[in-house]
Design a protein around this motif. Sequence first.
Motif, PDB file in Angstrom:
ATOM      1  N   PHE A  20       0.840  -1.317   0.060  1.00 31.48           N
ATOM      2  CA  PHE A  20      -0.006   0.182  -0.103  1.00 31.48           C
ATOM      3  C   PHE A  20       1.064   1.340  -0.028  1.00 31.48           C
ATOM      4  O   PHE A  20       0.421   2.148  -0.545  1.00 31.48           O
ATOM      5  CB  PHE A  20      -0.799  -0.080   1.310  1.00 31.48           C
ATOM      6  N   SER A  41       4.019   3.452  -3.822  1.00 32.93           N
ATOM      7  CA  SER A  41       2.871   3.126  -4.311  1.00 32.93           C
ATOM      8  C   SER A  41       1.907   4.407  -4.696  1.00 32.93           C
ATOM      9  O   SER A  41       0.856   4.397  -4.008  1.00 32.93           O
ATOM     10  CB  SER A  41       1.991   1.977  -3.877  1.00 32.93           C
ATOM     11  N   GLU A  81      -2.816   9.875  -5.647  1.00 34.69           N
ATOM     12  CA  GLU A  81      -3.789   9.222  -4.682  1.00 34.69           C
ATOM     13  C   GLU A  81      -3.344   8.305  -4.018  1.00 34.69           C
ATOM     14  O   GLU A  81      -2.284   7.383  -4.524  1.00 34.69           O
ATOM     15  CB  GLU A  81      -4.999   8.598  -5.703  1.00 34.69           C
ATOM     16  N   SER A  82      -3.669   8.245  -2.771  1.00 36.48           N
ATOM     17  CA  SER A  82      -3.005   7.020  -1.832  1.00 36.48           C
ATOM     18  C   SER A  82      -3.735   5.692  -2.315  1.00 36.48           C
ATOM     19  O   SER A  82      -4.759   5.666  -2.860  1.00 36.48           O
ATOM     20  CB  SER A  82      -3.411   7.407  -0.527  1.00 36.48           C
ATOM     21  N   ALA A  83      -2.787   4.750  -1.946  1.00 39.93           N
ATOM     22  CA  ALA A  83      -3.272   3.327  -2.315  1.00 39.93           C
ATOM     23  C   ALA A  83      -3.739   2.880  -0.988  1.00 39.93           C
ATOM     24  O   ALA A  83      -4.221   1.685  -0.931  1.00 39.93           O
ATOM     25  CB  ALA A  83      -2.089   2.315  -2.656  1.00 39.93           C
ATOM     26  N   ARG A  84      -4.079   3.506   0.026  1.00 34.50           N
ATOM     27  CA  ARG A  84      -4.602   3.144   1.202  1.00 34.50           C
ATOM     28  C   ARG A  84      -6.144   2.959   1.108  1.00 34.50           C
ATOM     29  O   ARG A  84      -6.795   3.510   1.923  1.00 34.50           O
ATOM     30  CB  ARG A  84      -4.408   4.027   2.311  1.00 34.50           C
ATOM     31  N   ASP A  87      -9.656  -2.298  -1.605  1.00 33.10           N
ATOM     32  CA  ASP A  87      -9.454  -3.188  -2.821  1.00 33.10           C
ATOM     33  C   ASP A  87      -8.353  -2.718  -3.679  1.00 33.10           C
ATOM     34  O   ASP A  87      -8.390  -3.097  -4.755  1.00 33.10           O
ATOM     35  CB  ASP A  87     -10.971  -2.591  -3.721  1.00 33.10           C
ATOM     36  N   TYR A  88      -7.485  -2.009  -2.931  1.00 34.67           N
ATOM     37  CA  TYR A  88      -6.210  -1.710  -3.849  1.00 34.67           C
ATOM     38  C   TYR A  88      -5.344  -2.927  -4.452  1.00 34.67           C
ATOM     39  O   TYR A  88      -5.109  -2.863  -5.499  1.00 34.67           O
ATOM     40  CB  TYR A  88      -5.014  -0.901  -2.887  1.00 34.67           C
ATOM     41  N   SER A  91      -7.139  -3.601  -7.866  1.00 39.22           N
ATOM     42  CA  SER A  91      -7.390  -2.472  -8.529  1.00 39.22           C
ATOM     43  C   SER A  91      -6.560  -2.325  -9.634  1.00 39.22           C
ATOM     44  O   SER A  91      -5.520  -2.714  -9.980  1.00 39.22           O
ATOM     45  CB  SER A  91      -7.395  -1.092  -7.738  1.00 39.22           C
ATOM     46  N   MET A  93      -5.466   0.491 -10.620  1.00 39.77           N
ATOM     47  CA  MET A  93      -4.227   1.199  -9.996  1.00 39.77           C
ATOM     48  C   MET A  93      -3.042   0.533  -9.656  1.00 39.77           C
ATOM     49  O   MET A  93      -1.952   0.753  -9.979  1.00 39.77           O
ATOM     50  CB  MET A  93      -4.857   2.163  -8.685  1.00 39.77           C
ATOM     51  N   ASN A  94      -3.397  -0.648  -8.895  1.00 42.78           N
ATOM     52  CA  ASN A  94      -2.230  -1.708  -8.483  1.00 42.78           C
ATOM     53  C   ASN A  94      -1.702  -2.058  -9.666  1.00 42.78           C
ATOM     54  O   ASN A  94      -0.433  -2.260  -9.653  1.00 42.78           O
ATOM     55  CB  ASN A  94      -2.935  -2.645  -7.523  1.00 42.78           C
TER      56      ASN A  94
END
Length: 335
Positions: A20, A41, A81-84, A87-88, A91, A93-94
Amino acid sequence: MAKKNEMNENIITVGVDDGFAATDVVVMEGGAITKTMMIQSRARSGIHGTSVIGEAEDDQPVPCYETDGVKFTVGALSDAESARFDDYPFSPMNRTIVNHALRLVGLGGKKLRIATGLPLSVYYQGSDPNAEVIARKDRSIMTPVACIDGSAMPLIVEHKVFPEGLSAWVDYALGDDGRLRADPNESVGVIDIGGRTTDVAVVLPGRRIDHARCGSADIGVLNVVEQVRVALLKRFNVEMSGSQIELGLKTRSIKMWGKVLDIGTEIDEAVAQVTDGVLREVSRRLGQAVDLDRVLLVGGGAHLFRDVEKRYPHVVVPEHPEYANARGFAKYLNL
């Protein structure tokens, strides 16, 4: 039996600890670790370009991507944007950040066998792997990601999902050649402090997992980042980004208005508060750990939460503990 890399010489083995807060990459070629790299991340939806005065460096890939019809720019942007979020790990984004990290380490256009991870509490359902969740993570990572400028992307031909924390034990127990280097009769505890989660695991003799003492808590480095952010807002009346503060944790300083300012006091106070929460979770799982031969302290928070070592006199911190899970992923894949 020949190892996988001997049968598939053109396929590179990679462990990716896609946390995260940070994404750690370990590359294994020819039975040896050849490259390691870490990035934050952090990403932002949409295309947010920057330009370079003069000629751009060839080793800096364009950080703009598209996957599942969504565009992302990867990097420590001021408003990244934070990955916190829960569902990261599954996602767009991940998977975009993972692919960008693979490109940064020089694997664009290469065929890869990779492994990523999930927190223990997500990976396991009771004492059994959660097949549905693991399949969801696999589907996400195997979903194509395209670079906006058409550059070659990593070619992921195989993907496995492993439990974080326990993979750090694999790193401890196995050498780069896959041979057992730890005493098989040892009982080993693992404290893996990551960005959002702290995983605790116990491996008993015979490689048996003590599931009653394994689990995850939603506490880690990002809690420190948030507390430092609030402290700096009170001190300077300035809202600093999470990515700026994450970098400042290493240097104990931050740059404002062209000056480097010491934030060691804010960091120490935040770490002290979060350490209490980390130790409560660890104590709930391990107790005083007197029955364990050693306790491994790993993850991106291993250097930050050094007070954990005071609680357990037999703590071992491996070299570069932030890469322990990714090394374990790669070693297991390379068997």
